[in-house]
Each structure stands twice: as structure tokens, then as C-alpha cells.
Motif scaffolding. Structure first.
Motif, mmCIF file in Angstrom:
data_model
loop_
_atom_site.group_PDB
_atom_site.id
_atom_site.type_symbol
_atom_site.label_atom_id
_atom_site.label_comp_id
_atom_site.label_asym_id
_atom_site.label_seq_id
_atom_site.Cartn_x
_atom_site.Cartn_y
_atom_site.Cartn_z
ATOM 1 N N VAL A 1 0.791 -1.185 0.047
ATOM 2 C CA VAL A 1 -0.057 -0.031 0.073
ATOM 3 C C VAL A 1 0.885 1.451 0.092
ATOM 4 C CG1 VAL A 1 -1.566 1.327 1.198
ATOM 5 C CG2 VAL A 1 -2.009 -1.223 1.153
ATOM 6 N N LYS A 2 1.879 1.540 1.020
ATOM 7 C CA LYS A 2 2.285 2.658 1.101
ATOM 8 C C LYS A 2 3.108 3.091 0.175
ATOM 9 C CE LYS A 2 1.508 2.778 6.143
ATOM 10 N NZ LYS A 2 2.169 2.915 7.673
ATOM 11 N N PRO A 3 4.144 2.238 -0.332
ATOM 12 C CA PRO A 3 4.918 2.689 -1.386
ATOM 13 C C PRO A 3 4.149 2.757 -2.869
ATOM 14 C CG PRO A 3 5.414 0.439 -0.858
ATOM 15 C CD PRO A 3 4.714 1.272 0.151
ATOM 16 N N VAL A 4 3.215 2.061 -2.971
ATOM 17 C CA VAL A 4 2.460 2.073 -4.250
ATOM 18 C C VAL A 4 1.835 3.462 -4.365
ATOM 19 C CG1 VAL A 4 0.836 1.118 -5.557
ATOM 20 C CG2 VAL A 4 2.683 -0.393 -4.928
ATOM 21 N N LEU A 5 0.996 3.733 -3.271
ATOM 22 C CA LEU A 5 0.139 4.758 -3.508
ATOM 23 C C LEU A 5 1.180 6.179 -3.508
ATOM 24 C CD1 LEU A 5 -2.378 4.574 -0.483
ATOM 25 C CD2 LEU A 5 -2.750 4.440 -2.888
ATOM 26 N N GLN A 6 2.232 6.041 -2.995
ATOM 27 C CA GLN A 6 3.067 7.182 -3.476
ATOM 28 C C GLN A 6 3.325 7.195 -4.846
ATOM 29 O OE1 GLN A 6 6.695 8.310 -1.032
ATOM 30 N NE2 GLN A 6 6.268 7.172 0.646
ATOM 31 N N ALA A 7 3.434 6.158 -5.340
ATOM 32 C CA ALA A 7 3.870 6.064 -7.151
ATOM 33 C C ALA A 7 2.715 6.490 -7.680
ATOM 34 C CB ALA A 7 4.393 4.810 -7.288
ATOM 35 N N ALA A 8 1.491 6.136 -6.995
ATOM 36 C CA ALA A 8 0.258 6.488 -8.010
ATOM 37 C C ALA A 8 0.004 8.182 -7.852
ATOM 38 C CB ALA A 8 -1.001 5.697 -7.349
ATOM 39 N N ASP B 1 11.698 4.552 -15.443
ATOM 40 C CA ASP B 1 12.915 5.006 -14.758
ATOM 41 C C ASP B 1 12.473 5.655 -13.528
ATOM 42 O OD1 ASP B 1 14.397 3.460 -16.159
ATOM 43 O OD2 ASP B 1 15.294 5.237 -17.299
ATOM 44 N N ALA B 2 11.727 6.881 -13.478
ATOM 45 C CA ALA B 2 11.407 7.573 -12.302
ATOM 46 C C ALA B 2 10.493 6.621 -11.341
ATOM 47 C CB ALA B 2 10.567 8.706 -12.578
ATOM 48 N N THR B 3 9.440 5.865 -11.760
ATOM 49 C CA THR B 3 8.891 4.916 -11.106
ATOM 50 C C THR B 3 9.626 3.962 -10.203
ATOM 51 O OG1 THR B 3 6.956 5.396 -12.421
ATOM 52 C CG2 THR B 3 6.772 3.588 -10.914
ATOM 53 N N ILE B 4 10.426 3.262 -10.885
ATOM 54 C CA ILE B 4 11.558 2.229 -10.379
ATOM 55 C C ILE B 4 12.207 3.025 -9.239
ATOM 56 C CG2 ILE B 4 13.593 0.844 -10.896
ATOM 57 C CD1 ILE B 4 12.374 0.322 -13.324
ATOM 58 N N LYS B 5 12.776 4.169 -9.453
ATOM 59 C CA LYS B 5 13.781 4.966 -8.651
ATOM 60 C C LYS B 5 12.785 5.017 -7.228
ATOM 61 C CE LYS B 5 16.697 9.056 -7.902
ATOM 62 N NZ LYS B 5 17.384 10.177 -8.463
ATOM 63 N N LEU B 6 11.540 5.524 -7.499
ATOM 64 C CA LEU B 6 10.872 5.846 -6.248
ATOM 65 C C LEU B 6 10.419 4.709 -5.263
ATOM 66 C CD1 LEU B 6 7.544 8.085 -6.327
ATOM 67 C CD2 LEU B 6 7.410 6.014 -5.065
ATOM 68 N N LEU B 7 9.945 3.706 -6.267
ATOM 69 C CA LEU B 7 9.511 2.244 -5.349
ATOM 70 C C LEU B 7 10.875 1.775 -4.839
ATOM 71 C CD1 LEU B 7 7.066 1.014 -7.891
ATOM 72 C CD2 LEU B 7 6.496 1.984 -5.822
ATOM 73 N N THR B 8 12.026 1.742 -5.342
ATOM 74 C CA THR B 8 13.040 1.192 -4.925
ATOM 75 C C THR B 8 13.678 1.984 -3.421
ATOM 76 O OG1 THR B 8 14.093 0.409 -7.076
ATOM 77 C CG2 THR B 8 15.611 0.406 -5.348
ATOM 78 N N ALA B 9 13.516 3.237 -3.654
ATOM 79 C CA ALA B 9 13.543 4.024 -2.494
ATOM 80 C C ALA B 9 13.048 3.660 -1.350
ATOM 81 C CB ALA B 9 13.722 5.325 -2.536
ATOM 82 N N GLU B 10 11.855 3.205 -1.555
ATOM 83 C CA GLU B 10 10.674 2.870 -0.380
ATOM 84 C C GLU B 10 10.928 1.511 -0.097
ATOM 85 O OE1 GLU B 10 8.652 4.642 1.216
ATOM 86 O OE2 GLU B 10 9.507 6.535 0.021
ATOM 87 N N GLU C 1 11.221 -1.403 -2.282
ATOM 88 C CA GLU C 1 10.510 -2.617 -2.894
ATOM 89 C C GLU C 1 11.534 -2.849 -4.152
ATOM 90 O OE1 GLU C 1 7.674 -3.660 -2.780
ATOM 91 O OE2 GLU C 1 6.992 -2.459 -1.560
ATOM 92 N N LYS C 2 11.502 -4.364 -4.204
ATOM 93 C CA LYS C 2 12.289 -5.092 -5.259
ATOM 94 C C LYS C 2 11.463 -4.697 -6.670
ATOM 95 C CE LYS C 2 15.225 -8.254 -3.338
ATOM 96 N NZ LYS C 2 15.633 -9.775 -3.371
ATOM 97 N N VAL C 3 11.875 -3.983 -7.709
ATOM 98 C CA VAL C 3 11.253 -3.790 -8.863
ATOM 99 C C VAL C 3 11.928 -4.021 -10.173
ATOM 100 C CG1 VAL C 3 9.939 -1.714 -10.231
ATOM 101 C CG2 VAL C 3 10.421 -1.495 -7.852
ATOM 102 N N PHE C 4 11.194 -4.844 -11.022
ATOM 103 C CA PHE C 4 11.938 -5.420 -12.168
ATOM 104 C C PHE C 4 10.900 -4.880 -13.430
ATOM 105 C CE2 PHE C 4 11.959 -8.611 -8.681
ATOM 106 C CZ PHE C 4 13.267 -8.879 -8.659
ATOM 107 N N ARG C 5 11.680 -4.470 -14.332
ATOM 108 C CA ARG C 5 11.255 -4.231 -15.902
ATOM 109 C C ARG C 5 11.008 -5.610 -16.289
ATOM 110 N NH1 ARG C 5 12.101 0.779 -18.389
ATOM 111 N NH2 ARG C 5 13.750 1.231 -17.043
#
Length: 334
Positions: free
Chosen positions: A211-218, A295-304, A306-310
């Protein structure tokens, strides 16, 4: 009621009113900061994963699963979880078991930032035998009207991102339990895919709450669509959030597959296509962004954290099979 009140109080948040014990739960959307909100509601359970919790006496984490299955469904529509209610039913209430389960629910609510606003604890002799119990959860969230997902502007070439799961989450456990029986394993044996833990403990790893990291991205406005990968796996959940003439291709070598899925594939002799239709295979949540926003979305989620994969791209399709898996070998995911 007295045993669970401290857990419920720990989930207090702006907008939540009253405490446990009333006939209904109140929530003030204005106090939560909403201007033109749309309410979103979900309900779910934990499925036969509960059977493992009951048989092992490990009740602490299934409450987290219960919350996760509901609130992760809210966020894919852009909604913030506001409050949660649970239903706990047994033949005869064992207060310590119920307290442990509901403490897990409260922990899940804290992770999701929503209030545990109430619920129902039912004793139903004759419906449940021995130590059996059942759980259901209900979550309500809100999203400003202009921010509802999925958006209508998903296009061919948009990037598909995958957020790592931490294992099975809460789906496919009827098959898992069948394989455990087939392999003559006990839940207190060392897990064949993780020598540091007993099998029961490893299988009860709780569903991740995104919830929390994904809402930030949204809230950046860069997310076009999201899918929670539950029953139906990668193949059936992603199309639910795409336009009818769109599908996606996923490259199976772009993310890490947790060892539990490799063990299940080998023990069950299920092919990769069916594994991807049954399990999350290491991807618990999928996000769609424009290629230039990835790239910006991956950077934000990684900083929170999350492990993010393209993991792929959106494509035009007329096929009934709207998600294709590229690079799959005959032994994937082993």
C-alpha cells in the motif's frame, strides 16, 4: 473483546471514529482529507492456507494475509485503504487463538495505514469441528474521482513493471497441500526449498502489503494501471486492467523466482505456462507506466524498499491469450 481492543487502538488514523463494540463503524472522509471521493470496497479470505495455520498452531501471520488480500485489491484502483473489518468464525472460541489472529490483522492494518474498525466473532457449534476456524475480511478505501485506476490511456509500448512477492502469498494452497502430502512431508520438517526454516513456517510467510509505497507512486500521476497477482496468476490478472484490444508480453528472465516456486514446479511436474496461471511466480503486483516514466517510478519504489523489475511491455492483441511469456524454457521456473 477486551483482549483485542489494544490491537485495534494501535490502528487509529484520521477519520476513524469510535471504538470496538458498537453496532457499526463510523468514518469521516472530510477528516481524512478527501474533496471529491469515490468509495472502493473489497472482500476476501485466506483460502486453504488457513489449514496449515491450524495444523501447525501458527496463527500470527494469517491475519496479515487477510488484510493484504483486501487492501492490495484496493490500491490497484488507486484507492487508499481507510478501514477494515474482519469476520472470525469457530465452533468454540479459543480466546488466545483469536487474539493471535486478530493481532495479525491489526499488524496488517498498520502496514496498510488503515483502521481496524470492527468485525464479528462468531461461535457456531456444529459448523466447525475441533480447532477449525474461518476468516473473511472487508476493506473500504477512497480515491479522488480524477485519480481512479486503471486509466484509459494505456498504449502499445507502455512498460510493465513487477514488484517482488515474498513467496506464495495466499493463492494455490490446495495444490501446495496436495504436493506436501504427495511428497510425504510434515510441516515441522525442514523446508525442501529453504534449509533455514521448517516447512510450515516457510509456507505461512505472509502476503506482502504494497500500500504505502505504491500509493506514493500512484500520486505522481505516472501509473496508468495496476494488477494484484492473486488467483489466476500472471496470465489472468494482468488483462483485467488493460483495454480489451491490449495484452502484454513478459520476459521470464527479468525477475527473480523464489525457490518455493521452483520446488513446486519440480514436485508437481506442472509446466511453466500453468505455473504462471496458478501462482504469482515471484511478482506480487504489476504496474503499467509510459515508457518515459518507468525509470522515475522504479527509482521511487526502490527508495521505498521495493524490489522492482522491468518485466515487459503492453502490446496490441486480438488473441484470447492476452499475456505471452517470452524466453520460457521447458523447465521454467526450475
Amino acid at each position: 473483546m477486551e483482549a483485542i481492543k489494544p490491537s485495534a487502538r494501535a490502528t487509529a488514523r484520521p477519520g476513524a471514529g469510535g471504538g470496538l463494540g458498537g453496532f457499526g463503524a463510523l468514518f469521516d472522509l472530510k477528516a481524512a482529507g478527501y474533496v471529491d471521493p469515490i468509495l472502493v470496497s473489497t472482500t476476501d479470505g485466506v483460502g486453504t492456507k488457513l489449514r496449515i495455520a491450524i495444523e501447525t498452531g501458527r496463527h500470527e501471520t494469517v491475519g496479515v494475509d487477510l488484510v493484504a488480500m483486501c487492501v492490495n485489491d484496493l490500491i490497484v484502483q488507486g484507492a487508499e485503504p481507510l478501514f477494515f473489518l474482519d469476520y472470525f468464525a469457530s465452533g468454540k472460541l479459543e480466546i488466545e487463538t483469536a487474539r493471535r489472529v486478530i493481532a495479525g490483522i491489526a499488524e496488517g492494518c498498520k502496514q496498510a495505514g488503515c483502521a481496524l474498525a470492527g468485525g464479528e466473532t462468531a461461535e457456531m457449534p456444529g459448523m466447525y469441528e475441533g480447532k477449525d476456524y474461518d476468516l473473511a475480511g472487508f476493506a473500504v478505501g477512497a480515491v479522488e474521482r480524477e485519480n481512479i485506476l486503471p486509466r484509459a490511456d494505456t498504449r502499445e509500448g507502455d512498460t510493465v513493471l513487477g514488484l517482488a512477492s515474498n513467496g506464495l502469498h495466499s493463492n494455490g494452497f490446495s495444490l501446495v497441500r496436495k504436493i506436501v502430502k504427495q511428497e510425504n512431508l510434515s510441516y515441522d520438517a525442514i523446508a525442501p526449498f529453504d534449509e533455514t526454516r521448517m516447512l510450515g513456517e516457510a509456507l505461512l510467510e505472509p502476503t506482502r502489503i504494497y500500500v504505502k509505497p505504491v500509493l506514493q507512486a500512484a500520486r505522481t500521476g505516472k501509473i496508468k494501471a495496476m494488477a494484484h497477482i492473486t488467483g489466476g496468476g500472471l496470465l489472468e490478472n494482468i488483462p483485467r486492467v488493460l483495454p480489451e484490444d491490449m495484452g502484454a508480453w513478459l520476459s521470464v528472465g527479468t525477475w527473480q523466482v523464489p525457490p518455493v516456486f521452483k520446488w513446486l514446479a519440480k514436485a508437481s511436474r506442472i509446466d511453466g505456462q500453468e505455473m504462471a496461471r496458478t501462482f504469482n511466480c515471484g511478482i506480487g503486483l504489476v504496474l503499467v507506466t509510459a515508457r518515459e516514466d518507468a525509470d522515475a517510478t522504479i527509482k521511487l519504489l526502490t527508495a521505498e524498499g521495493e524490489k522492482v523489475f522491468r518485466i515487459g511491455e503492453v502490446e496490441k492483441t486480438r488473441s484470447a491469450h492476452r499475456v505471452t511469456l517470452q524466453g520460457m524454457s521447458s523447465t521454467w521456473p526450475c
